[in-house]
Design a protein around this motif. Structure first.
Motif, PDB file in Angstrom:
ATOM      1  N   VAL A  19       1.049  -1.353   0.250  1.00  0.00           N
ATOM      2  CA  VAL A  19       0.083  -0.569  -0.589  1.00  0.00           C
ATOM      3  C   VAL A  19       0.662   0.932   0.192  1.00  0.00           C
ATOM      4  O   VAL A  19       0.317   1.934  -0.919  1.00  0.00           O
ATOM      5  CB  VAL A  19      -0.896  -0.182   1.409  1.00  0.00           C
ATOM      6  N   TYR A  20       2.153   1.263   0.944  1.00  0.00           N
ATOM      7  CA  TYR A  20       2.860   2.160   0.499  1.00  0.00           C
ATOM      8  C   TYR A  20       2.918   2.974  -0.540  1.00  0.00           C
ATOM      9  O   TYR A  20       4.116   4.043  -0.662  1.00  0.00           O
ATOM     10  CB  TYR A  20       4.386   1.732   1.006  1.00  0.00           C
ATOM     11  N   ASP A  21       3.285   1.977  -2.266  1.00  0.00           N
ATOM     12  CA  ASP A  21       3.336   2.034  -2.923  1.00  0.00           C
ATOM     13  C   ASP A  21       2.148   2.688  -4.051  1.00  0.00           C
ATOM     14  O   ASP A  21       2.549   2.955  -5.138  1.00  0.00           O
ATOM     15  CB  ASP A  21       4.453   1.149  -3.862  1.00  0.00           C
ATOM     16  N   MET A  22       1.358   2.385  -3.834  1.00  0.00           N
ATOM     17  CA  MET A  22       0.262   3.174  -3.867  1.00  0.00           C
ATOM     18  C   MET A  22      -0.300   4.066  -4.413  1.00  0.00           C
ATOM     19  O   MET A  22      -1.744   4.317  -4.509  1.00  0.00           O
ATOM     20  CB  MET A  22      -1.358   2.026  -3.335  1.00  0.00           C
ATOM     21  N   TRP A  23       0.218   4.826  -4.707  1.00  0.00           N
ATOM     22  CA  TRP A  23       0.192   6.854  -4.254  1.00  0.00           C
ATOM     23  C   TRP A  23      -0.649   6.955  -5.833  1.00  0.00           C
ATOM     24  O   TRP A  23      -1.318   8.561  -5.569  1.00  0.00           O
ATOM     25  CB  TRP A  23       1.286   6.764  -4.084  1.00  0.00           C
ATOM     26  N   SER A  24      -0.614   6.351  -6.520  1.00  0.00           N
ATOM     27  CA  SER A  24      -0.886   7.536  -7.633  1.00  0.00           C
ATOM     28  C   SER A  24      -2.634   6.907  -7.782  1.00  0.00           C
ATOM     29  O   SER A  24      -3.462   6.780  -8.654  1.00  0.00           O
ATOM     30  CB  SER A  24      -0.354   6.365  -9.330  1.00  0.00           C
ATOM     31  N   GLN A  25      -2.774   5.571  -6.829  1.00  0.00           N
ATOM     32  CA  GLN A  25      -4.493   5.198  -7.360  1.00  0.00           C
ATOM     33  C   GLN A  25      -5.568   5.778  -5.556  1.00  0.00           C
ATOM     34  O   GLN A  25      -6.406   5.468  -5.866  1.00  0.00           O
ATOM     35  CB  GLN A  25      -4.545   3.092  -7.244  1.00  0.00           C
ATOM     36  N   LEU A  26      -4.036   5.758  -4.835  1.00  0.00           N
ATOM     37  CA  LEU A  26      -4.880   5.560  -3.233  1.00  0.00           C
ATOM     38  C   LEU A  26      -4.476   7.290  -2.796  1.00  0.00           C
ATOM     39  O   LEU A  26      -3.685   7.837  -2.364  1.00  0.00           O
ATOM     40  CB  LEU A  26      -4.868   5.009  -2.299  1.00  0.00           C
ATOM     41  N   THR A  27      -5.953   8.429  -2.863  1.00  0.00           N
ATOM     42  CA  THR A  27      -5.806   9.488  -1.897  1.00  0.00           C
ATOM     43  C   THR A  27      -4.685   9.900  -1.102  1.00  0.00           C
ATOM     44  O   THR A  27      -4.387  10.612  -0.784  1.00  0.00           O
ATOM     45  CB  THR A  27      -6.727  10.121  -1.958  1.00  0.00           C
ATOM     46  N   HIS A  28      -5.722   8.832  -0.075  1.00  0.00           N
ATOM     47  CA  HIS A  28      -5.015   9.101   1.367  1.00  0.00           C
ATOM     48  C   HIS A  28      -3.359   8.333   1.382  1.00  0.00           C
ATOM     49  O   HIS A  28      -2.998   8.246   2.860  1.00  0.00           O
ATOM     50  CB  HIS A  28      -5.688   7.919   2.429  1.00  0.00           C
ATOM     51  N   VAL A  29      -2.907   7.774   0.084  1.00  0.00           N
ATOM     52  CA  VAL A  29      -1.728   8.093   0.723  1.00  0.00           C
ATOM     53  C   VAL A  29      -0.321   8.767   0.887  1.00  0.00           C
ATOM     54  O   VAL A  29       0.130   8.907   1.211  1.00  0.00           O
ATOM     55  CB  VAL A  29      -0.675   6.382   0.019  1.00  0.00           C
ATOM     56  N   VAL A  30      -0.557   9.671   0.256  1.00  0.00           N
ATOM     57  CA  VAL A  30       0.241  10.738  -0.796  1.00  0.00           C
ATOM     58  C   VAL A  30       0.550  11.952   0.643  1.00  0.00           C
ATOM     59  O   VAL A  30      -0.841  11.852   1.511  1.00  0.00           O
ATOM     60  CB  VAL A  30      -0.415  11.658  -2.076  1.00  0.00           C
ATOM     61  N   GLY A  31       1.787  12.162   1.459  1.00  0.00           N
ATOM     62  CA  GLY A  31       1.659  12.637   2.486  1.00  0.00           C
ATOM     63  C   GLY A  31       1.857  12.009   3.650  1.00  0.00           C
ATOM     64  O   GLY A  31       1.213  12.693   5.256  1.00  0.00           O
ATOM     65  N   ASN A  32       1.408  10.668   3.810  1.00  0.00           N
ATOM     66  CA  ASN A  32       0.731  10.078   4.960  1.00  0.00           C
ATOM     67  C   ASN A  32       1.232   8.476   5.239  1.00  0.00           C
ATOM     68  O   ASN A  32       1.026   7.828   5.878  1.00  0.00           O
ATOM     69  CB  ASN A  32      -0.352   9.739   5.179  1.00  0.00           C
ATOM     70  N   THR A  33       2.702   8.215   3.858  1.00  0.00           N
ATOM     71  CA  THR A  33       3.094   6.989   4.460  1.00  0.00           C
ATOM     72  C   THR A  33       3.404   6.498   5.674  1.00  0.00           C
ATOM     73  O   THR A  33       3.745   5.165   5.835  1.00  0.00           O
ATOM     74  CB  THR A  33       4.843   7.062   3.886  1.00  0.00           C
ATOM     75  N   SER A  34       3.542   7.902   6.450  1.00  0.00           N
ATOM     76  CA  SER A  34       4.360   7.455   8.123  1.00  0.00           C
ATOM     77  C   SER A  34       3.526   6.464   8.348  1.00  0.00           C
ATOM     78  O   SER A  34       3.540   5.903   9.210  1.00  0.00           O
ATOM     79  CB  SER A  34       4.326   8.413   9.223  1.00  0.00           C
ATOM     80  N   MET A  35       1.865   6.540   8.369  1.00  0.00           N
ATOM     81  CA  MET A  35       0.696   6.178   8.902  1.00  0.00           C
ATOM     82  C   MET A  35       0.763   4.368   8.089  1.00  0.00           C
ATOM     83  O   MET A  35      -0.631   3.826   8.831  1.00  0.00           O
ATOM     84  CB  MET A  35      -0.771   6.578   8.455  1.00  0.00           C
ATOM     85  N   LEU A  36       1.181   4.221   7.152  1.00  0.00           N
ATOM     86  CA  LEU A  36       0.862   2.780   6.503  1.00  0.00           C
ATOM     87  C   LEU A  36       1.937   1.866   6.550  1.00  0.00           C
ATOM     88  O   LEU A  36       3.065   1.490   7.177  1.00  0.00           O
ATOM     89  CB  LEU A  36       1.254   2.792   4.667  1.00  0.00           C
ATOM     90  N   GLU A  37       1.296   0.665   6.383  1.00  0.00           N
ATOM     91  CA  GLU A  37       2.443  -0.679   6.265  1.00  0.00           C
ATOM     92  C   GLU A  37       3.318  -0.657   5.168  1.00  0.00           C
ATOM     93  O   GLU A  37       2.844  -0.606   4.186  1.00  0.00           O
ATOM     94  CB  GLU A  37       1.072  -1.796   6.503  1.00  0.00           C
ATOM     95  N   GLN A  38       4.368  -1.329   4.997  1.00  0.00           N
ATOM     96  CA  GLN A  38       5.317  -1.492   4.265  1.00  0.00           C
ATOM     97  C   GLN A  38       5.746  -3.199   4.603  1.00  0.00           C
ATOM     98  O   GLN A  38       5.567  -4.136   5.153  1.00  0.00           O
ATOM     99  CB  GLN A  38       6.534  -0.591   4.247  1.00  0.00           C
ATOM    100  N   THR A  39       4.921  -3.235   3.325  1.00  0.00           N
ATOM    101  CA  THR A  39       5.178  -5.518   2.713  1.00  0.00           C
ATOM    102  C   THR A  39       6.022  -4.992   1.571  1.00  0.00           C
ATOM    103  O   THR A  39       6.414  -4.131   0.848  1.00  0.00           O
ATOM    104  CB  THR A  39       4.014  -5.132   2.232  1.00  0.00           C
ATOM    105  N   TRP A  40       7.270  -5.987   2.291  1.00  0.00           N
ATOM    106  CA  TRP A  40       8.322  -6.414   1.501  1.00  0.00           C
ATOM    107  C   TRP A  40       7.682  -8.273   0.580  1.00  0.00           C
ATOM    108  O   TRP A  40       7.040  -8.684   1.161  1.00  0.00           O
ATOM    109  CB  TRP A  40       9.522  -6.804   2.550  1.00  0.00           C
ATOM    110  N   PHE A  41       8.164  -8.132  -0.583  1.00  0.00           N
ATOM    111  CA  PHE A  41       7.556  -9.617  -0.879  1.00  0.00           C
ATOM    112  C   PHE A  41       9.050 -10.202  -1.738  1.00  0.00           C
ATOM    113  O   PHE A  41       9.613  -9.613  -2.138  1.00  0.00           O
ATOM    114  CB  PHE A  41       6.624  -9.823  -2.369  1.00  0.00           C
ATOM    115  N   ASN A  42       9.376 -12.116  -1.663  1.00  0.00           N
ATOM    116  CA  ASN A  42       9.626 -11.895  -2.814  1.00  0.00           C
ATOM    117  C   ASN A  42       9.091 -13.086  -3.016  1.00  0.00           C
ATOM    118  O   ASN A  42       8.113 -14.130  -3.006  1.00  0.00           O
ATOM    119  CB  ASN A  42      11.221 -12.155  -1.577  1.00  0.00           C
ATOM    120  N   LYS A  43       9.893 -13.810  -4.408  1.00  0.00           N
ATOM    121  CA  LYS A  43       9.183 -14.914  -5.151  1.00  0.00           C
ATOM    122  C   LYS A  43       9.901 -16.463  -4.534  1.00  0.00           C
ATOM    123  O   LYS A  43      10.780 -16.073  -4.493  1.00  0.00           O
ATOM    124  CB  LYS A  43      10.034 -14.554  -6.577  1.00  0.00           C
TER     125      LYS A  43
END
Length: 219
Positions: A121-145
């Protein structure tokens, strides 16, 4: 619930249900944003696995199997539930998140459906209005294959969920976004703020079926 195999499960799957107030709010928002039309929601089956061996029962696994309807061509991607929350066990559409309280966006963790991509969700700023300027409130998820097989991951889900953390530490190629997943792909993830680990299995592309596994303390 077919978690990596066709074997009968030890726990009877229970459909996940959304609180009535939230379901009504979602239908109202989606309808208002799409000329009164609402899309059918995904079917979600949830299950909790507690290892039978007491040595490993300190960690359990919550598992969800999400099946999306086959949407008609031309369906707005903004209406399709895609942002998954491990706290509620349900995906939300961009329309819903952008037209309700910012705290709902803060509760989501990662994208599952949109563009055949896993993304924090941390990287979905172009789709989600509430992400921009609020990254400190968001979970950051790391993925691997995942380097492991579906059969191996099934043993973690049912018998040793702590292995999602143990074997994450053995991997190095991590990213906050994985594009163009396909049927049969297996991924592992880490929720950084929550310090939780889990897995994702792409069961089918048509219809879209995805399983999400989350290891957590058994308390």
């Amino acid at each position: 619930m077919a978690l990596c195999s066709c074997k009968e499960q030890a726990i009877t799957p229970q459909p996940a249900t959304m609180p009535t107030s939230e379901a009504s709010a979602r239908q109202g928002i989606e309808g208002n944003k799409s000329g009164g039309q609402t899309l059918p929601q995904p079917t979600i089956i949830q299950q909790v696995y507690v290892p039978a061996n007491d040595l490993f029962a300190h960690t359990r696994c919550r598992a969800w199997r999400i099946t999306w309807p086959t949407y008609p061509a031309g369906t707005s991607p903004n209406q399709i539930p895609t942002m998954f929350s491990v706290s509620t066990g349900t995906p939300y559409s961009f329309n819903y998140l952008n037209n309700t309280s910012a705290t709902t966006t803060y509760k989501t963790d990662f994208n599952l459906y949109h563009n055949n991509t896993l993304a924090s969700v941390y990287d979905m700023w172009s789709q989600l209005t509430h992400v921009v300027g609020n990254t400190s409130m968001l979970e950051q998820t790391w993925f691997n294959k995942s380097e492991y097989t579906a059969a191996q991951m099934e043993t973690w889900v049912k018998g040793r969920p702590s292995n999602f953390e143990t074997f994450w530490e053995h991997t190095v190629a991590t990213t906050t976004e994985i594009e163009n997943y396909k049927q049969g792909d297996l991924f592992q993830f880490r929720l950084v703020k929550q310090n939780r680990y889990g897995g994702i299995r792409i069961v089918s592309m048509t219809p879209r079926i995805i399983e999400v596994y989350l290891a957590e303390p058994n308390i």
